[in-house]
Design an enzyme around this catalytic site. Structure first.
Site, short mmCIF file in Angstrom:
data_model
loop_
_atom_site.label_atom_id
_atom_site.label_comp_id
_atom_site.label_asym_id
_atom_site.label_seq_id
_atom_site.Cartn_x
_atom_site.Cartn_y
_atom_site.Cartn_z
N CYS A 291 1.56 -1.53 5.99
CA CYS A 291 1.23 -0.96 7.30
C CYS A 291 -0.11 -1.57 7.73
CB CYS A 291 1.14 0.56 7.21
SG CYS A 291 -0.37 1.15 6.42
N GLU B 59 -0.31 0.43 -1.64
CA GLU B 59 -1.18 -0.76 -1.66
C GLU B 59 -2.65 -0.37 -1.81
OE1 GLU B 59 1.15 0.10 0.60
OE2 GLU B 59 1.99 -1.68 1.60
N CYS C 148 -3.04 -0.78 5.33
CA CYS C 148 -2.97 -1.52 4.06
C CYS C 148 -3.21 -3.01 4.27
CB CYS C 148 -1.63 -1.28 3.38
SG CYS C 148 -1.46 0.42 2.80
N HIS D 144 -1.69 5.24 0.33
CA HIS D 144 -0.51 4.38 0.32
C HIS D 144 -0.51 3.57 -0.98
CE1 HIS D 144 0.15 4.32 4.98
NE2 HIS D 144 0.00 5.54 4.50
ZN LIG Z 1 -0.02 1.45 4.17
#
Ligand SMILES: [Zn+2]
Length: 149
Positions: free
Chosen positions: A76, A48, A79, A46
Site C-alpha cells: 500500500c 511490510e 508501506c 502492515h
Molecule cells: Zn501497507
C-alpha cells in the site's frame, strides 16, 4: 515468496489480516512478519512495516540497503513509503492492489488520492504555523551532530 504467502495464510488463521512479508539479504531471510493491525490495535502494523521494523532491529540499522522484500500483496502507499525510507532494493509481490480491493482493502483508493492535488483529496489539509515550525528545521540544518538518513 512462498514463505510470505504462507505467513499471509497463517495470519488469517490467527486473527490478522491476510498479508505476509519477508525481508532477505544475499538470499537469506533477515526478518518475516504478518499483518497485525487488529491484534496489536495498530493501523500501521502492515506486514511490510512489521518486517522492516524487525529487520532494522535485527541488523542494528535504519538503512536496509542491500535487502529485498517479498510481500504477499503489492505494498500500500504507506508501506511503499516505508520501503523507500528503509532503502530496500527490489520489491517482489504476489497479489496486486486490485486483488486487495476485491476483498475490501482499498489501497487503490489511497494511491488515487496521492495523485490528486491536496485540495482535491477527501482528507482536508491545512497549513498551520509554518514559521514556528521552521525552528526545528534550522536547528537540524545547522547541527553538526545529526545522523542523516
Ligand atoms: Zn501497507
Amino acid at each position: 515468496m512462498r514463505r510470505a504467502i504462507a505467513l499471509s495464510e497463517e495470519s488469517v488463521r490467527t486473527g490478522g489480516g491476510p498479508f505476509g512479508a519477508v525481508i532477505a539479504k544475499d538470499g537469506e531471510i533477515v526478518a518475516e512478519a504478518s499483518n497485525s493491525v487488529t491484534i496489536d490495535h495498530d493501523p500501521t502494523a502492515h506486514a511490510e512495516v512489521n518486517a522492516i521494523r524487525k529487520a532494522a532491529r535485527k541488523l542494528g540499522t535504519f538503512d536496509l540497503e542491500g535487502c529485498e522484500i517479498y510481500t504477499s500483496c503489492e505494498p500500500c502507499p504507506m508501506c511503499l513509503g516505508a520501503i523507500y525510507w528503509a532503502h530496500l532494493g527490489r520489491i517482489y509481490y504476489a497479489n496486486d492492489r486490485k486483488d486487495a480491493a476485491r476483498i475490501g482493502f482499498d489501497d487503490d483508493f489511497i494511491y488515487k488520492e496521492i495523485a490528486l492535488k491536496p485540495e482535491e483529496r477527501h482528507k482536508q489539509m491545512q497549513i498551520l504555523l509554518p514559521e514556528e515550525a521552521k525552528e526545528a528545521f534550522q536547528m537540524w540544518e545547522s547541527s553538526s551532530e545529526k545522523t542523516e538518513y
